[in-house]
Design a protein around this motif. Sequence first.
Motif, short mmCIF file in Angstrom:
data_model
loop_
_atom_site.label_atom_id
_atom_site.label_comp_id
_atom_site.label_asym_id
_atom_site.label_seq_id
_atom_site.Cartn_x
_atom_site.Cartn_y
_atom_site.Cartn_z
N SER A 26 -2.15 -16.05 -21.30
CA SER A 26 -1.03 -15.12 -21.25
C SER A 26 -1.18 -13.91 -20.32
N SER A 27 -2.11 -13.94 -19.34
CA SER A 27 -2.17 -12.81 -18.40
C SER A 27 -0.78 -12.60 -17.77
N PRO A 28 -0.37 -11.32 -17.55
CA PRO A 28 0.94 -11.09 -16.94
C PRO A 28 1.13 -11.83 -15.61
N LEU A 29 0.09 -11.78 -14.76
CA LEU A 29 0.15 -12.49 -13.47
C LEU A 29 -0.98 -13.49 -13.45
N SER A 57 -6.11 -12.88 -10.59
CA SER A 57 -5.35 -11.63 -10.82
C SER A 57 -5.38 -11.21 -12.29
N LYS A 58 -6.48 -11.55 -12.95
CA LYS A 58 -6.64 -11.24 -14.37
C LYS A 58 -6.57 -9.74 -14.66
N ASN A 59 -6.92 -8.94 -13.64
CA ASN A 59 -6.96 -7.48 -13.81
C ASN A 59 -5.57 -6.83 -13.87
N VAL A 60 -4.52 -7.56 -13.43
CA VAL A 60 -3.19 -6.95 -13.30
C VAL A 60 -2.51 -6.84 -14.66
N ASN A 61 -2.01 -5.63 -15.01
CA ASN A 61 -1.32 -5.48 -16.30
C ASN A 61 0.20 -5.57 -16.14
N GLN A 62 0.90 -5.59 -17.26
CA GLN A 62 2.35 -5.77 -17.26
C GLN A 62 3.10 -4.69 -16.45
N THR A 83 -5.95 -1.80 -12.44
CA THR A 83 -4.97 -2.80 -12.92
C THR A 83 -3.96 -3.15 -11.83
N TRP A 84 -4.22 -2.67 -10.59
CA TRP A 84 -3.34 -2.97 -9.47
C TRP A 84 -3.55 -4.39 -8.97
N ILE A 85 -2.57 -4.90 -8.25
CA ILE A 85 -2.72 -6.20 -7.58
C ILE A 85 -3.71 -5.97 -6.42
N THR A 86 -4.65 -6.89 -6.23
CA THR A 86 -5.59 -6.74 -5.10
C THR A 86 -4.97 -7.35 -3.84
N ASN A 87 -5.53 -6.96 -2.69
CA ASN A 87 -5.07 -7.56 -1.44
C ASN A 87 -5.28 -9.06 -1.42
N PHE A 88 -6.36 -9.52 -2.05
CA PHE A 88 -6.64 -10.96 -2.10
C PHE A 88 -5.54 -11.69 -2.87
N SER A 89 -5.16 -11.14 -4.04
CA SER A 89 -4.08 -11.75 -4.83
C SER A 89 -2.78 -11.76 -4.05
N LEU A 90 -2.49 -10.65 -3.38
CA LEU A 90 -1.26 -10.53 -2.61
C LEU A 90 -1.23 -11.56 -1.48
N ARG A 120 0.83 -1.21 0.00
CA ARG A 120 0.00 0.00 0.00
C ARG A 120 0.86 1.26 0.00
N VAL A 121 1.94 1.24 0.80
CA VAL A 121 2.83 2.39 0.88
C VAL A 121 3.44 2.71 -0.49
N HIS A 122 3.76 1.65 -1.25
CA HIS A 122 4.43 1.86 -2.54
C HIS A 122 3.47 1.95 -3.72
N GLY A 123 2.17 2.05 -3.40
CA GLY A 123 1.19 2.23 -4.47
C GLY A 123 1.02 0.99 -5.34
N LEU A 124 1.36 -0.19 -4.81
CA LEU A 124 1.17 -1.43 -5.58
C LEU A 124 -0.28 -1.89 -5.47
N THR A 125 -0.93 -1.55 -4.35
CA THR A 125 -2.36 -1.84 -4.22
C THR A 125 -3.08 -0.51 -4.09
N ASN A 126 -4.37 -0.54 -4.33
CA ASN A 126 -5.13 0.70 -4.34
C ASN A 126 -6.53 0.43 -3.81
N THR A 127 -7.15 1.45 -3.21
CA THR A 127 -8.51 1.24 -2.68
C THR A 127 -9.54 1.18 -3.81
N VAL A 128 -9.22 1.77 -4.97
CA VAL A 128 -10.17 1.70 -6.10
C VAL A 128 -9.78 0.57 -7.04
N PRO A 129 -10.76 -0.11 -7.64
CA PRO A 129 -10.44 -1.20 -8.56
C PRO A 129 -9.69 -0.67 -9.78
#
Length: 526
Positions: free
Chosen positions: A423-426, A439-444, A325-332, A314-323
């Motif tokens: 071929s999803s990135p993650l 984690s289909k939503n996560v982009n490259q 292309t970020w990694i979700t907390n569930f995926s993490l 969260r500190v590094h902006g890898l996850t976000n409160t809004v849906p």
Amino acid sequence: TDAEVNTRKKTFTEVQTERLEQAERTVLIKCPPKLNEKKLLQYLSSHGNVKSHFFFENRGIHALIEFSEKNSIASLQDAIGLPSAAERHVVPFKSRLFTFTLKNPVSQAAEETPVHLSPQSHIPVKELIQKLCHADSISDQMYTLLNEYQLTDENIKLRFLACSLVRDFARAYFPDSMVKPFGSSVNTFGKLGCDVDMFLDFHDIRKNATKMKKGPFEMEYQMKRLPSERLANQKILSVIGDCLDNFGPGCMSVQKILNARCPLVKFSHQPTGFQCDLSVSNSIAIRSSELLYIYGCLDSRVRALVFSVRCWARVHGLTNTVPGTWITNFSLTMMVMFFLQKRSPPIIPTLDQLKELADEKDKHVIGGYDCSFVSDLSKIKPTKNKETLDVLLSEFFEYYGNFDFRKNSINLRKGKEVNKPESSPLYIWNPFEQDLNISKNVNQPQLEKFVAMARESAWILQKEENTQRMINKEPWGLAALLIPFGKSNPSKMKNRMKGIGSETIRSLLDSLKLNNANSLQKAVGK
């Protein structure tokens, strides 16, 4: 904490059932700013034994009161007056939300006693970092973070009460229905302040279907038939959404989002202070909640690592409160679970191993998917792994900093890396709906940012082992990872990026430009 883990742990269902029943015996009271706790409890005790209570702050002081007997509430409700409707009319719905006032505030103010307020939110990261600097080890830091962020017993009671208050509305139409929380409120990984996901459950109604099977005839209810379950869910949610909106005390900003993949009603429940999402029973989501509950109970290192990694992300902006292309907390969280399955020896079992331990009552097949796994924690052998959290945190970043995301996917059923099916990135396999990628939503670019941050963090932790940290001079260990990188020395960062492909660097630069462009836009927009 390991001693606690070894005493007989309740199953997920036992905990849920107990908490739901407790919530039915509970009321919420808005109190005056000047309050005599003893007098309030004395008054309430005249209606029945108060089993437990606590106070919290949420636009004024509130008290959550749990009675020993459910009928104490009816006795209290009988004695309570309606609000004086001088300036506005009221909707005469009688709930379990009350306001307590003093008739003669001046004379009673002298008897005011300060009440202990139970915190319902966690401390800001800046304060957390200062706390972490006083710890003795990284492991110690991680448990400190866990203690600051995890849901308290009081906060969990409040979450179940919010569900129970919504149930009171659902019961007007469906007397046997239940409203139960799922996800982070119950899976042991929720942090203070997270939303309450709740669902309407009519399953008890279906259980009754077996009652009439004996004997020479059959009887069944006449019920309205609809072309699909989805349509039924939409209609039910639409009406209950309207009820909350029109009659629900303290239900604000009610939004019906009925065309989503999973139709839901979002609302803000002001008396408890929660953002709530109400949907209709989703059995697979409950299985996921229970699976995480089991993993969280098995070993105290599991939750400590998840909370630290999520705070870091969260500190590094890898996850976000809004849906997006970020990694979700569930995926993490699933990535942490997978990493713990891969340790030698493993710290937690794979889902297939949990399935092998399942007995008849644990069998669950939902929509053609086998969702069976053992529910009794005592049947799962404790791990022989003795690694410290200091080691695990560093190894987590090392592992994913060098993971071959191009080729491999993450499969918690098998506990091993499997070739990516598409071929999803993650690619993280949904533990139950085997053909879905959670984690289909996560982009490259987002994945590459994650890898870059993981490498950077691994490097900071390894560098530290070699240099004696200056006590209290600058943040160390986990604290050093919770400060945005590049703030202290951007040139260091560039050197460590040499191993990363040029497309990553390009996308990192692009995302930096984007950030700058955004801040520029904001500046210009003003």
